[in-house]
Design a protein around this motif. Structure first.
Motif, PDB file in Angstrom:
ATOM      1  N   ALA A  59       0.862  -1.197   0.000  1.00 53.25           N
ATOM      2  CA  ALA A  59       0.000   0.000   0.000  1.00 53.25           C
ATOM      3  C   ALA A  59       0.888   1.234   0.000  1.00 53.25           C
ATOM      4  O   ALA A  59       0.615   2.212   0.692  1.00 53.25           O
ATOM      5  N   ASP A  82       1.762  -1.239  -4.950  1.00 52.59           N
ATOM      6  CA  ASP A  82       0.447  -0.594  -4.891  1.00 52.59           C
ATOM      7  C   ASP A  82      -0.252  -0.870  -6.221  1.00 52.59           C
ATOM      8  O   ASP A  82       0.402  -1.136  -7.228  1.00 52.59           O
ATOM      9  N   VAL A  83      -1.569  -0.758  -6.198  1.00 56.71           N
ATOM     10  CA  VAL A  83      -2.307  -1.009  -7.441  1.00 56.71           C
ATOM     11  C   VAL A  83      -2.440   0.270  -8.271  1.00 56.71           C
ATOM     12  O   VAL A  83      -2.758   0.208  -9.469  1.00 56.71           O
ATOM     13  N   LYS A  84      -2.175   1.415  -7.688  1.00 54.61           N
ATOM     14  CA  LYS A  84      -2.417   2.683  -8.389  1.00 54.61           C
ATOM     15  C   LYS A  84      -1.155   3.229  -9.064  1.00 54.61           C
ATOM     16  O   LYS A  84      -0.219   3.703  -8.389  1.00 54.61           O
ATOM     17  N   ARG A  87       0.046   6.947  -8.502  1.00 51.76           N
ATOM     18  CA  ARG A  87       0.732   7.199  -7.213  1.00 51.76           C
ATOM     19  C   ARG A  87       2.174   6.673  -7.254  1.00 51.76           C
ATOM     20  O   ARG A  87       3.110   7.361  -6.862  1.00 51.76           O
ATOM     21  N   THR A 108       0.477  -3.904  -8.590  1.00 55.88           N
ATOM     22  CA  THR A 108      -0.390  -5.090  -8.596  1.00 55.88           C
ATOM     23  C   THR A 108      -1.376  -5.025  -7.455  1.00 55.88           C
ATOM     24  O   THR A 108      -1.169  -4.295  -6.486  1.00 55.88           O
ATOM     25  N   LYS A 109      -2.405  -5.830  -7.536  1.00 55.35           N
ATOM     26  CA  LYS A 109      -3.259  -6.084  -6.378  1.00 55.35           C
ATOM     27  C   LYS A 109      -2.454  -6.963  -5.423  1.00 55.35           C
ATOM     28  O   LYS A 109      -1.847  -7.971  -5.845  1.00 55.35           O
ATOM     29  N   ILE A 110      -2.489  -6.628  -4.149  1.00 58.74           N
ATOM     30  CA  ILE A 110      -1.699  -7.389  -3.174  1.00 58.74           C
ATOM     31  C   ILE A 110      -2.302  -8.781  -2.943  1.00 58.74           C
ATOM     32  O   ILE A 110      -1.610  -9.695  -2.497  1.00 58.74           O
ATOM     33  N   GLU A 111      -3.538  -8.966  -3.360  1.00 61.96           N
ATOM     34  CA  GLU A 111      -4.166 -10.290  -3.266  1.00 61.96           C
ATOM     35  C   GLU A 111      -3.370 -11.348  -4.034  1.00 61.96           C
ATOM     36  O   GLU A 111      -3.440 -12.528  -3.704  1.00 61.96           O
ATOM     37  N   THR A 128       1.893   0.589   5.244  1.00 60.53           N
ATOM     38  CA  THR A 128       1.817   1.993   5.663  1.00 60.53           C
ATOM     39  C   THR A 128       0.445   2.589   5.341  1.00 60.53           C
ATOM     40  O   THR A 128       0.068   2.730   4.196  1.00 60.53           O
ATOM     41  N   PHE A 129      -0.295   2.886   6.369  1.00 60.24           N
ATOM     42  CA  PHE A 129      -1.594   3.577   6.257  1.00 60.24           C
ATOM     43  C   PHE A 129      -2.515   2.900   5.238  1.00 60.24           C
ATOM     44  O   PHE A 129      -3.070   3.537   4.347  1.00 60.24           O
ATOM     45  N   ASP A 131      -5.796   1.056   3.712  1.00 66.03           N
ATOM     46  CA  ASP A 131      -7.213   1.445   3.807  1.00 66.03           C
ATOM     47  C   ASP A 131      -7.920   0.582   4.850  1.00 66.03           C
ATOM     48  O   ASP A 131      -7.735  -0.639   4.865  1.00 66.03           O
ATOM     49  N   THR A 206       4.298   9.839   5.592  1.00 62.65           N
ATOM     50  CA  THR A 206       3.737   9.681   4.251  1.00 62.65           C
ATOM     51  C   THR A 206       2.685  10.776   4.006  1.00 62.65           C
ATOM     52  O   THR A 206       2.288  11.486   4.926  1.00 62.65           O
ATOM     53  N   TYR A 207       2.231  10.823   2.774  1.00 65.51           N
ATOM     54  CA  TYR A 207       1.170  11.778   2.392  1.00 65.51           C
ATOM     55  C   TYR A 207      -0.040  11.607   3.309  1.00 65.51           C
ATOM     56  O   TYR A 207      -0.573  12.566   3.866  1.00 65.51           O
ATOM     57  N   TYR A 208      -0.485  10.353   3.487  1.00 69.65           N
ATOM     58  CA  TYR A 208      -1.676  10.129   4.317  1.00 69.65           C
ATOM     59  C   TYR A 208      -1.385  10.396   5.788  1.00 69.65           C
ATOM     60  O   TYR A 208      -2.234  10.924   6.503  1.00 69.65           O
TER      61      TYR A 208
HETATM   62  C1  SAM Z   1      -4.635   5.191   2.258  1.00 69.21           C
HETATM   63  S1  SAM Z   1      -3.536   4.917   0.950  1.00 69.21           S
HETATM   64  C2  SAM Z   1      -1.935   4.988   1.756  1.00 69.21           C
HETATM   65  C3  SAM Z   1      -0.822   5.302   0.790  1.00 69.21           C
HETATM   66  C4  SAM Z   1       0.549   5.558   1.438  1.00 69.21           C
HETATM   67  N1  SAM Z   1       1.052   4.408   2.136  1.00 69.21           N
HETATM   68  C5  SAM Z   1       0.480   6.742   2.378  1.00 69.21           C
HETATM   69  O1  SAM Z   1       0.543   6.523   3.599  1.00 69.21           O
HETATM   70  O2  SAM Z   1       0.388   7.873   1.891  1.00 69.21           O
HETATM   71  C6  SAM Z   1      -3.734   3.172   0.711  1.00 69.21           C
HETATM   72  C7  SAM Z   1      -3.093   2.649  -0.548  1.00 69.21           C
HETATM   73  O3  SAM Z   1      -3.280   1.238  -0.600  1.00 69.21           O
HETATM   74  C8  SAM Z   1      -3.517   0.854  -1.936  1.00 69.21           C
HETATM   75  N2  SAM Z   1      -4.232  -0.428  -1.877  1.00 69.21           N
HETATM   76  C9  SAM Z   1      -5.343  -0.696  -1.147  1.00 69.21           C
HETATM   77  N3  SAM Z   1      -5.707  -1.991  -1.302  1.00 69.21           N
HETATM   78  C10 SAM Z   1      -4.805  -2.532  -2.154  1.00 69.21           C
HETATM   79  C11 SAM Z   1      -4.652  -3.836  -2.706  1.00 69.21           C
HETATM   80  N4  SAM Z   1      -5.479  -4.808  -2.405  1.00 69.21           N
HETATM   81  N5  SAM Z   1      -3.608  -4.055  -3.534  1.00 69.21           N
HETATM   82  C12 SAM Z   1      -2.753  -3.038  -3.845  1.00 69.21           C
HETATM   83  N6  SAM Z   1      -2.843  -1.794  -3.352  1.00 69.21           N
HETATM   84  C13 SAM Z   1      -3.860  -1.539  -2.519  1.00 69.21           C
HETATM   85  C14 SAM Z   1      -4.307   1.996  -2.537  1.00 69.21           C
HETATM   86  O4  SAM Z   1      -4.167   2.031  -3.934  1.00 69.21           O
HETATM   87  C15 SAM Z   1      -3.673   3.202  -1.832  1.00 69.21           C
HETATM   88  O5  SAM Z   1      -2.626   3.788  -2.589  1.00 69.21           O
END
Ligand code: SAM
Length: 227
Positions: A59, A82-84, A87, A108-111, A128-129, A131, A206-208
């Motif tokens: 993440a 991260d999937v995005k 970012r 990638t999706k972490i799944e 880190t932070f 969701d 981090t940003y969040y």
């Molecule tokens: C709240 S943001 C935190 C980002 C960064 N760590 C920060 O603290 O600024 C959560 C990140 O988790 C990623 N994310 C959530 N579920 C995910 C998953 N299953 N696979 C990959 N990335 C995931 C989202 O794309 C997002 O960028």
């Protein structure tokens, strides 16, 4: 972010030498620079050109932990996941501009993380932070299904670090860990800035995290290992 800006970042990361992308969890086809398929599972040493220990940041968002850890520990390698893509672009670009060769990113999706990292390939994991996924607990990165994946990738004694503001995610993580009989909690604080920090890495923001601190939220941090 405008659609145009996003598309331009997607095009950029496709040309970066430090980003790998798998677009669908249903089709495992990791693409490296210029869209060339590259299978690095069990062979990340080929990307880095050395056998140094690897830390994953899950993440990772813009990759602040990945970048700062890489600056401070040039004897180790770091991969932000991260999937995005838009970012990841930020961290990947920064790593290129700073010449940080011990940094890579995996989109990638972490799944499906085990498709890209072999058993025992990873020394440490930072979450880190993540969701909190309120109402969707199975999507949390510390839901039960994720732990065997982490345990498989980690070397013996490998550590998971989790830094988080959200009380629901923090408490549910502790409940999930308590239900396993192979977890040792190494450290746990529910308000790290109420006292002197025990680890210098906790200084990184981090940003969040910055946004949570502005709202007065307490930051929690845990470490655990799988036995
Ligand atoms: C709240 S943001 C935190 C980002 C960064 N760590 C920060 O603290 O600024 C959560 C990140 O988790 C990623 N994310 C959530 N579920 C995910 C998953 N299953 N696979 C990959 N990335 C995931 C989202 O794309 C997002 O960028």
């Amino acid at each position: 972010m405008s659609k145009r800006n996003k598309l331009s970042k997607f095009a950029d990361i496709m040309s970066f030498p430090n980003v790998y992308q798998n677009f669908s969890p249903k089709e495992i086809k990791p693409l490296g620079k210029n869209g060339v398929e590259v299978q690095l599972k069990g062979k990340w040493s080929e990307h880095f050109g050395n056998e140094k220990a690897i830390t994953l940041e899950l993440a990772c968002g813009r990759g602040e932990y990945t970048i700062q850890l890489a600056r401070d520990y040039n004897d180790r390698n770091f991969i932000g996941v991260d999937v995005k893509g838009a970012r990841i672009w930020k961290g990947a670009k920064m790593a290129i501009e700073e010449g940080l060769e011990n940094v890579a990113f995996m989109r990638t999706k972490i799944e499906v993380i085990e498709e890209f990292f072999a058993p025992n390939e990873i020394s440490e994991i930072w979450i880190t932070f993540a969701d909190p996924f309120i109402g969707k607990p199975n999507r949390r990165l510390t839901a039960p299904a994720f732990h065997d994946r982490y345990k498989n990738m980690l070397k013996d004694g490998g550590i998971v670090h989790m830094k988080i503001d959200d009380p629901t995610l923090y408490e549910s993580t502790k409940e999930v860990l308590a239900e396993r009989n192979d977890v040792k909690i190494l450290y746990d604080r529910d308000d790290i800035y109420s006292q002197a920090l025990d680890f210098p890495e906790l200084e990184y923001k981090t940003y969040y995290e910055k946004s949570h601190l502005e709202k007065g939220r307490k930051i929690k941090y845990m470490q655990w290992t799988y036995l």
